[in-house]
Design an enzyme around this catalytic site. Sequence first.
Site, mmCIF file in Angstrom:
data_model
loop_
_atom_site.group_PDB
_atom_site.id
_atom_site.type_symbol
_atom_site.label_atom_id
_atom_site.label_comp_id
_atom_site.label_asym_id
_atom_site.label_seq_id
_atom_site.Cartn_x
_atom_site.Cartn_y
_atom_site.Cartn_z
ATOM 1 N N HIS A 18 0.863 -1.182 0.000
ATOM 2 C CA HIS A 18 0.000 0.000 0.000
ATOM 3 C C HIS A 18 0.896 1.228 0.000
ATOM 4 C CE1 HIS A 18 0.773 0.579 4.277
ATOM 5 N NE2 HIS A 18 0.155 -0.537 4.628
ATOM 6 N N HIS A 21 4.091 1.386 2.300
ATOM 7 C CA HIS A 21 5.281 0.669 1.826
ATOM 8 C C HIS A 21 5.897 1.415 0.643
ATOM 9 C CE1 HIS A 21 2.416 -2.565 3.251
ATOM 10 N NE2 HIS A 21 3.414 -2.669 4.126
ATOM 11 N N CYS A 127 2.945 -11.208 20.002
ATOM 12 C CA CYS A 127 2.003 -10.596 19.062
ATOM 13 C C CYS A 127 2.382 -11.042 17.659
ATOM 14 C CB CYS A 127 2.024 -9.074 19.169
ATOM 15 S SG CYS A 127 1.113 -8.296 17.805
ATOM 16 N N CYS A 130 3.172 -8.064 15.271
ATOM 17 C CA CYS A 130 4.541 -7.541 15.396
ATOM 18 C C CYS A 130 5.566 -8.618 15.098
ATOM 19 C CB CYS A 130 4.842 -7.048 16.806
ATOM 20 S SG CYS A 130 3.811 -5.721 17.402
ATOM 21 N N CYS A 144 -2.461 -5.440 21.491
ATOM 22 C CA CYS A 144 -1.271 -4.760 20.979
ATOM 23 C C CYS A 144 -1.760 -3.472 20.327
ATOM 24 C CB CYS A 144 -0.563 -5.639 19.952
ATOM 25 S SG CYS A 144 0.458 -4.692 18.814
ATOM 26 N N HIS A 147 -1.424 -3.377 16.380
ATOM 27 C CA HIS A 147 -2.194 -4.291 15.528
ATOM 28 C C HIS A 147 -3.624 -4.535 16.007
ATOM 29 C CE1 HIS A 147 2.014 -5.058 14.444
ATOM 30 N NE2 HIS A 147 1.503 -5.124 13.247
ATOM 31 N N LYS A 285 -5.787 5.549 10.206
ATOM 32 C CA LYS A 285 -4.794 4.493 10.088
ATOM 33 C C LYS A 285 -5.110 3.649 8.845
ATOM 34 C CE LYS A 285 -3.011 0.758 12.896
ATOM 35 N NZ LYS A 285 -3.023 -0.489 12.593
ATOM 36 N N LYS A 288 -7.099 -2.687 6.594
ATOM 37 C CA LYS A 288 -8.017 -3.465 5.771
ATOM 38 C C LYS A 288 -9.446 -3.298 6.261
ATOM 39 C CE LYS A 288 -6.143 -7.591 3.605
ATOM 40 N NZ LYS A 288 -5.743 -8.969 3.857
HETATM 41 N N1 MSP Z 1 9.010 -7.534 7.762
HETATM 42 C C1 MSP Z 1 9.203 -6.470 8.666
HETATM 43 C C2 MSP Z 1 10.480 -5.717 8.349
HETATM 44 C C3 MSP Z 1 11.730 -6.532 8.359
HETATM 45 S S1 MSP Z 1 13.114 -5.585 7.919
HETATM 46 C C4 MSP Z 1 14.417 -6.513 8.328
HETATM 47 C C5 MSP Z 1 8.034 -5.526 8.574
HETATM 48 N N2 MSP Z 1 7.322 -5.557 7.448
HETATM 49 S S2 MSP Z 1 6.077 -4.614 7.095
HETATM 50 O O1 MSP Z 1 5.521 -5.121 5.861
HETATM 51 O O2 MSP Z 1 5.202 -4.504 8.213
HETATM 52 O O3 MSP Z 1 6.712 -3.229 6.759
HETATM 53 C C6 MSP Z 1 6.901 -2.230 7.728
HETATM 54 C C7 MSP Z 1 7.443 -1.017 7.001
HETATM 55 O O4 MSP Z 1 6.583 -0.658 5.897
HETATM 56 C C8 MSP Z 1 7.529 0.236 7.825
HETATM 57 O O5 MSP Z 1 8.667 0.277 8.642
HETATM 58 C C9 MSP Z 1 7.531 1.276 6.729
HETATM 59 O O6 MSP Z 1 8.753 1.280 6.066
HETATM 60 C C10 MSP Z 1 6.484 0.736 5.783
HETATM 61 N N3 MSP Z 1 5.139 1.119 6.173
HETATM 62 C C11 MSP Z 1 4.090 0.290 6.403
HETATM 63 N N4 MSP Z 1 2.989 1.031 6.712
HETATM 64 C C12 MSP Z 1 3.297 2.335 6.692
HETATM 65 C C13 MSP Z 1 2.584 3.524 6.883
HETATM 66 N N5 MSP Z 1 1.299 3.543 7.173
HETATM 67 N N6 MSP Z 1 3.263 4.681 6.749
HETATM 68 C C14 MSP Z 1 4.584 4.725 6.416
HETATM 69 N N7 MSP Z 1 5.281 3.623 6.247
HETATM 70 C C15 MSP Z 1 4.683 2.410 6.401
HETATM 71 O O7 MSP Z 1 7.844 -4.750 9.491
#
Ligand code: MSP
Length: 497
Positions: A18, A21, A127, A130, A144, A147, A285, A288
Amino acid sequence: MAKFYITTPIYYINAVPHIGHAYTTIVADVFARWHRLRGEDVFFLTGLDENSVKTVQAAKEQGFTDIQAYADSLAKLWIEAWKLLGISYDDFVRTTQERHRRNVYELFKRIKERGDIYKGVYEGLYCEGCEAYITEDELVDGKCPLHQKKPKRVREENYFFKLSKYRDKILGHIESNPGFIQPEARRNEVVSFIKGGLKDVSITRPKIEWGIKTPDDPTQTIWVWFDALCNYLLPQDYWPADIHFIAKDILRFHCIVWPGMLLSAGYELPKRIFAHGFLTVERKKISKSLGNVIDPAYLVEKYSADVLRYFLIREVSFGQDGDFSERSLRTRLNDELADVLGNFVHRVLTFTRDRFGGEVPEGKLDKKFEAETHERVQKIEQLLEKLKVSQALEELMTIAKRGNEYFQSCKPWEAIKSEPEKAASCLLNCANLVKVLCVALAPFMPSTSANLAKQLGVKVTSWEQARQFDLKPGHQIGKPSVIFTKVEANNLGSKVR
Ligand code: MSP
């Protein structure tokens, strides 16, 4: 040649990307492109964290019995999304790859040889959102807070990593390297967490089918965070990373657990970790259940990748939380990209075509204007050095704004009749400004920059080109065309998945 190694988190594959990311990945891409343009040997790594229980849950929900087949299908979608957004990664790691497993084993072995792994019992909460253990006092209403899920109560015999042994070293490193964790607020957060007491962490889990088995003990699976963090060591020759880009949600793993693992295994620490804020959609936030998960592909199709890249970088002050709304995106597209940038370059190029037969005219270079532009380009460089990417883009737009003012004050459409030399000089200087913009835009909006380069008849090969007014009289430009089309309010939609 200076090397520059840059990473994004590797993302979970329980869903497609999304805009959150996309945001981290776009920012990392801007820096990768900027450093490449400066002639550095850049390595930009991104990828997927596939060995999570979330993968298994999502696969089952979607009717897959073969988890790897699910992972492969998701990987394809993530790769497609990054292609659409113009992400210029050098390698894409998937934690189900054999090369990654070998890497994890190597790190595990080194840490074990150091005597930093021992067997123990973990009793408490886990969790799955997390993918981490969580304490009672972190819960809000028994859930949590990140989440909104109730954690699982577990009692497990696991292998532990002696993280507490590295407490002083980690703290010392953070305190003597102020730039190590950025922004400062995040750094303070990490420091106070460490000062609050650092416990050893469990790095394996029993009864987990999906994931990397622990060396010498196949009854245990390596904890997905231990596994995932190892991905950064994949391009060994480039280690240490110059920047790990992450968001604030995964700060502790990167700023405490990861340095601990590296210190134990005898590796250098990354040079910088930058944790940006969180994006919301219409101030909510991204979730889904709220139905506001915007697919970047939809925005790319409707507005283009460059418009989305521009919007996200310009709208969110890097490091702070920010909000996405299609309405604000449209405002920036119409008022800034179309009215300021697009308008300026189009006026200059069409005037050159219509009045000078498509040739940059003979004229006098305006040294003051050139110096002022040069100063702005230097400011962009300084801002990018400091990772102030939103301000750098803002500064870039002031160059376009200044261009419009310059064109407007010369009035070449009038001057061409009474003072043709004045009109010619104006266009010579403005064409040079368009060239500066074309180069400076390259890291941020690569397709727009390529399009402009074509219209201008130049090739962008180095950032140096942004520092000079070296477009010579007689230079033949290409065919001008509109670079940004406005989108009207009644055309607003909100396709979400
Ligand atoms: N798999 C772990 C990361 C492992 S790295 C060794 C993880 N994955 S995640 O899919 O949850 O991705 C988290 C990251 O996605 C955040 O740290 C950020 O870079 C990005 N984001 C996910 N949602 C976000 C927002 N709503 N806003 C900004 N960035 C976001 O954690």
